[in-house]
Scaffold this motif. Structure first.
Motif, PDB file in Angstrom:
ATOM      1  N   TYR A  36       0.736  -1.205  -0.020  1.00 31.10           N
ATOM      2  CA  TYR A  36       0.055   0.090   0.011  1.00 31.10           C
ATOM      3  C   TYR A  36       0.901   1.142   0.086  1.00 31.10           C
ATOM      4  CZ  TYR A  36      -2.841   3.864   2.141  1.00 31.10           C
ATOM      5  OH  TYR A  36      -3.073   5.254   2.127  1.00 31.10           O
ATOM      6  N   GLY A  37       0.459   2.000  -0.984  1.00 28.36           N
ATOM      7  CA  GLY A  37       1.491   3.312  -0.862  1.00 28.36           C
ATOM      8  C   GLY A  37       0.529   4.625  -1.117  1.00 28.36           C
ATOM      9  N   CYS A  38      -0.577   4.537  -1.606  1.00 25.62           N
ATOM     10  CA  CYS A  38      -1.398   5.850  -1.887  1.00 25.62           C
ATOM     11  C   CYS A  38      -2.823   5.495  -1.848  1.00 25.62           C
ATOM     12  CB  CYS A  38      -0.881   6.635  -3.212  1.00 25.62           C
ATOM     13  SG  CYS A  38      -1.378   5.889  -4.720  1.00 25.62           S
ATOM     14  N   GLY A  39      -3.360   4.353  -2.160  1.00 22.63           N
ATOM     15  CA  GLY A  39      -4.847   4.144  -2.034  1.00 22.63           C
ATOM     16  C   GLY A  39      -5.602   4.811  -3.207  1.00 22.63           C
ATOM     17  N   MET A  40      -4.834   5.368  -4.430  1.00 18.08           N
ATOM     18  CA  MET A  40      -5.498   6.020  -5.583  1.00 18.08           C
ATOM     19  C   MET A  40      -4.805   5.874  -6.784  1.00 18.08           C
ATOM     20  SD  MET A  40      -5.073   9.912  -4.216  1.00 18.08           S
ATOM     21  CE  MET A  40      -5.690  10.615  -5.644  1.00 18.08           C
ATOM     22  N   GLN A  42      -1.707   6.043  -7.626  1.00 19.79           N
ATOM     23  CA  GLN A  42      -1.011   7.281  -7.963  1.00 19.79           C
ATOM     24  C   GLN A  42       0.544   6.711  -7.885  1.00 19.79           C
ATOM     25  OE1 GLN A  42      -1.148  10.677  -8.857  1.00 19.79           O
ATOM     26  NE2 GLN A  42      -3.102  10.220  -9.499  1.00 19.79           N
ATOM     27  N   CYS A  43       1.006   5.640  -7.383  1.00 20.27           N
ATOM     28  CA  CYS A  43       2.244   5.369  -7.005  1.00 20.27           C
ATOM     29  C   CYS A  43       2.693   3.822  -7.521  1.00 20.27           C
ATOM     30  CB  CYS A  43       2.581   5.451  -5.524  1.00 20.27           C
ATOM     31  SG  CYS A  43       1.996   3.933  -4.377  1.00 20.27           S
ATOM     32  N   ALA A  45       2.720   1.055  -6.015  1.00 17.37           N
ATOM     33  CA  ALA A  45       3.187   0.015  -5.147  1.00 17.37           C
ATOM     34  C   ALA A  45       2.549  -1.269  -4.980  1.00 17.37           C
ATOM     35  CB  ALA A  45       3.544   0.581  -3.912  1.00 17.37           C
ATOM     36  N   THR A 127       6.248   4.655 -15.524  1.00 11.20           N
ATOM     37  CA  THR A 127       5.991   6.061 -15.240  1.00 11.20           C
ATOM     38  C   THR A 127       5.051   6.077 -13.863  1.00 11.20           C
ATOM     39  OG1 THR A 127       5.657   8.300 -15.895  1.00 11.20           O
ATOM     40  CG2 THR A 127       4.114   6.565 -16.653  1.00 11.20           C
ATOM     41  N   ILE A 130       6.093   4.700  -8.468  1.00  4.77           N
ATOM     42  CA  ILE A 130       7.200   6.083  -7.984  1.00  4.77           C
ATOM     43  C   ILE A 130       8.059   5.041  -6.949  1.00  4.77           C
ATOM     44  CG2 ILE A 130       7.133   7.760  -5.903  1.00  4.77           C
ATOM     45  CD1 ILE A 130       4.485   8.663  -6.626  1.00  4.77           C
TER      46      ILE A 130
END
Lengths: 156, 661
Positions: A36-40, A42-43, A45, A127, A130
């Protein structure tokens, strides 16, 4: 009941169908390699494969994965033998390591689709992932190296 | 062979570098070396800071002698044990690859066969160390030991910890720093399937559930009325005004040489500029988390922390136990950058409160939004600079005023580390400006603001290098000097600065032609007892979009252990610096942080990553840090390159070409 095929095994689960696949993998199935990194979305992970496509599992409701083939980092290879894992070790890519499952899972789809990717292909495919430690230069090197290893060894 | 490592692994490679040092002196078989994080115990205290912790780019150099001596002592004891067993002179034995060899009788024993006997012997003192020219591991790009578990998903981070009966909690915290719960209606939250309990803790309201998802859904269903407290109308716009006003007043003197005021008055050219940087979030990829199993007679904690000693003391205080009754299991850290070294132990303190109130083992997970709103930011700073050059472009005067929060004020470190009101972490990199300037002053205004602040990878250097290195470039331009040549001349008596400056310039091809539209900028800076310089190659398109094509880094960190790790850390540092230069900004309005996740607090991505070369100076100087020194030079090198490309100065981060003058 929702049935999933996770790393080639069928599992039946009694969960809220709106639960993101990420949390079913982690909390219900104990597959903690997916992060889990962002939940949206975006990252990256949380990237896993659903029917061979890279999916951000933090925003994918488990209901959408029902009956499909899900592969997580734990299912990529049983013994670090996947060309990406070999290349990651050879190039010494990870620093903190937290994002690396997602990086590798995104790269695995890239290599399936483009066995000899260019730098631009790698940039495009990764891309969405992150890395706060800034392992990008080594990720680029390692994806190229994995492509070579795959060509030698006939995988992935 | 397992090496217990007393520093936390947060990406900096300490689980490899420290075992390398020990294995070197021990003549261990490197293929059999493993690592294990240390439990909390005074024996594992940081050799310099006297508490168990990881930070300040010190992990490797501070433990270098200690791990060498430990390896050498163990080696001598293994040799003594073998000699005893063989009834031979220890001097006739040698060691290689994890074995003791007695050549005259052609006998050998593995370390494993000798360990028990050797452990009963007294360690020799003093212990003989290897001649560095015989090093087989130290100085080589040995592969990291932790890579396999970081490529197959098996590495355990704090967020991955599970245990029998362990529940998951998320906490609703005040939207404004210093706010408190006025009232809470938890009925709807309790009705969410999977939610077990809703409990109030000092920091807010915790929803405790069977997993993360029900906990988060439960939190969304809470109805909380907050008493927002005195920060309710705090805004970045007003803070910037206030800092600008403060900068007009003289501050506390951090350094003074000559008479800058009159020298400025008599200078042929005088330049004044203001540089500003915002609050920044550490934004580690693994958001904060902490798992706690609290029982009547003890407490076990699993978390990725940089501050074990303080966290243990805090946990004990909250739990009503003695520190010795609290065990901390340090997991892998999914990035630290300073955020997991909190003098208040905020995330550990809260998790113990939640476990206590819930009466069950519980793992508190922060969402990305919680992490970004949770404070402990790199402080915002305002730098007012004035400089003067003579008719030939020589630097006569430099005056620098820094306005911003003190990181150390109000922490247990204040008494020992803040001298005459000056927090070195606010002025470091500015008060020790290396340039030979006859009239110089550096002043500081500590500001009291209710936003929790903290060290952020490279701490004060993250902003002082930006202000000083960009302003020096302004003075070079004012005096008609080449930015590299001016620095070189001013660093005549600072050989290590000069060395990295020249190395970076040479490798970057300073002065050589570039494709149309591209230009170079340079910066040099010392931090954490290491010296770095970077040259950035940049272009700016018609829409004001900045593209960084190449960054050439030079680092002199003295005697080093693993150049592969130094390359990775320096590249990572430059990327960290580039993220701050191009994107990093937290702003406040009505007391609330306006950014929340990676869509509005972006990170540099792979497609924006330039080619980053790292050149390491080889010498026998005292070792310096590696984890942070890669950060400070990047923003000024890029901003100076933007000036070279466009003639426009960027004086506020993140870079906005629309503001450049």
């Amino acid at each position: 009941m929702i049935s999933l095929i996770v790393n080639k095994r069928r599992v039946d689960l009694d969960v809220d169908p709106s639960t993101p696949l990420l949390w079913v993998l982690r909390d219900n199935l104990g597959l903690n390699g997916t992060k889990y990194g962002c939940g949206m979305a975006q990252c990256g992970a949380c990237t896993v494969h659903v029917d061979g496509q890279a999916v951000r599992s933090c925003v994918a409701p488990v209901s959408r994965a029902a009956g499909r083939e899900i592969t997580t980092i734990e299912g990529l290879s049983p013994d670090l033998s996947h060309p990406l894992q070999r290349a990651w070790i050879e190039v010494d890519v990870p620093q903190c390591g937290y994002c690396q499952s997602g990086q590798i899972m995104s790269a695995a789809v890239l290599l399936k689709e483009k066995p000899k990717p260019t730098d631009e292909d790698i940039d495009q495919a990764l891309t969405g992932n992150i890395c706060r430690c800034g392992t990008y230069p080594r990720i680029r090197r390692a994806v190229h190296r994995a492509a070579e290893l795959a060509a030698e060894g006939g995988r992935p | 062979m397992t090496v217990i490592v007393n520093h936390s692994e947060m990406g900096q490679g300490v689980f490899t570098a420290l075992p390398m040092i020990l294995a070197e002196e021990l003549d261990a078989d490197w293929t059999k070396v493993r690592f294990e994080p240390a439990p909390v115990d005074p024996v594992y205290n940081h050799p310099v800071f006297g508490m168990q912790m990881t930070g300040g780019s010190t992990s490797t150099w501070s433990s270098f002698d200690q791990f060498r001596k430990a390896g050498a002592a163990a080696r001598a004891m293994l040799v003594a044990a073998a000699a005893q067993r063989w009834k031979v002179d220890p001097a006739a034995c040698r060691t290689e690859n994890g074995t003791v060899v007695h050549a005259p009788s052609n006998r050998r024993l593995s370390y494993g066969q000798l360990a028990e006997e050797a452990a009963r012997l007294t360690p020799p003192s003093p212990v003989a160390l290897k001649d560095p020219k015989d090093f087989k591991l130290i100085g080589r790009p040995v592969k990291r030991l932790d890579t396999p578990e970081k490529t197959n998903g098996k590495g355990v981070f704090g967020i991955d910890v599970t245990g029998p009966g362990m529940l998951t909690a998320v906490v609703a915290r005040s939207p404004v720093f210093g706010g408190r719960v006025k009232s809470v209606d938890a009925e709807r939250a309790k009705a969410v399937p999977g939610v077990r309990k809703v409990v109030q803790v000092p920091s807010g309201v915790a929803v405790v559930a069977d997993g993360f998802w029900p906990a988060r859904r439960g939190r969304e269903a809470l109805r909380i009325e907050w008493d927002e407290g005195p920060m309710a109308d705090f805004s970045t716009a007003r803070q910037r005004q206030q800092y600008a006003e403060q900068a007009r007043q003289p501050g506390l003197v951090a350094r003074k040489e000559g008479d800058p005021l009159s020298a400025l008055g008599s200078a042929a050219k005088k330049v004044e500029a203001v540089y500003e940087v915002p609050y920044l979030s550490h934004a580690m990829m693994e958001p904060l988390n902490c798992a706690v199993d609290l029982r009547a007679d003890g407490c076990e904690i699993w978390t990725g922390t940089q501050f074990q000693t303080m966290d243990r003391a805090t946990a004990a205080e909250v739990a009503g136990l003695k520190p010795e009754q609290v065990q901390i299991h340090t997991t892998l850290l999914g990035g630290g950058f300073g955020r997991r070294a909190t003098p208040t132990s905020d995330f550990v303190r809260e998790a113990v409160h939640v476990a206590k109130a819930a009466g069950a083992p519980v793992k508190v997970i922060w969402t990305r939004e919680d992490d970004m709103h949770g404070g402990y930011y790199r402080p915002a700073y305002y730098h007012a600079l004035a400089g003067g050059v003579d008719a030939s472009g020589n630097l006569l005067a430099w005056s620098h005023r820094i306005v911003g929060q003190s990181i150390l004020a109000g922490t247990p470190f204040e008494q020992a580390m803040v001298k005459n009101g000056i927090d070195d972490t606010a002025v470091e990199g500015a008060s020790d400006l290396p340039y030979a300037i006859p009239n110089l002053s550096v002043e500081y205004h500590p500001m009291k603001v209710g936003v929790p602040v903290l060290w952020w990878r490279s701490v004060g250097h993250s902003h002082t290098a930006f202000a000083t290195e960009c302003f020096l470039d302004e003075l070079a331009a004012a005096g008609g000097k080449d930015p590299f040549e001016l620095r070189r001349a001013l660093l005549a008596k600072a050989p290590r600065h000069k060395g990295v400056l020249e190395l970076a310039a040479e490798k970057a091809g300073w002065g050589k032609p570039l494709p149309a539209g591209r230009a170079r900028g340079i910066a040099v800076h010392a931090s954490f007892e290491s010296y770095t310089a970077q040259v950035a190659e940049v272009s700016v398109d018609g829409a004001g979009k900045v593209r960084v094509h190449r960054v050439v880094c030079a680092i002199d960190c003295g005697r080093y252990v693993n150049p592969g790790i130094i390359e990775a850390q320096t590249q990572g540092g430059a990327i960290f610096g580039l993220t701050a230069a191009l994107y990093g900004e937290l702003t406040f309005d009505q007391g609330r942080v306006q950014q929340s996740n990676f869509h509005d607090y972006p990170m540099l991505r792979i497609n924006e990553t330039p080619d980053i070369e790292v050149h390491i100076v080889q010498n026998d100087e005292k070792s310096g840090g590696v984890g942070e020194p890669g950060v400070p030079c990047t923003a000024p090198a890029v901003v100076n390159a933007i000036f070279a490309a466009t003639g426009k100065r960027v004086r506020r981060l993140p870079i906005r070409m629309s503001e450049a003058g």
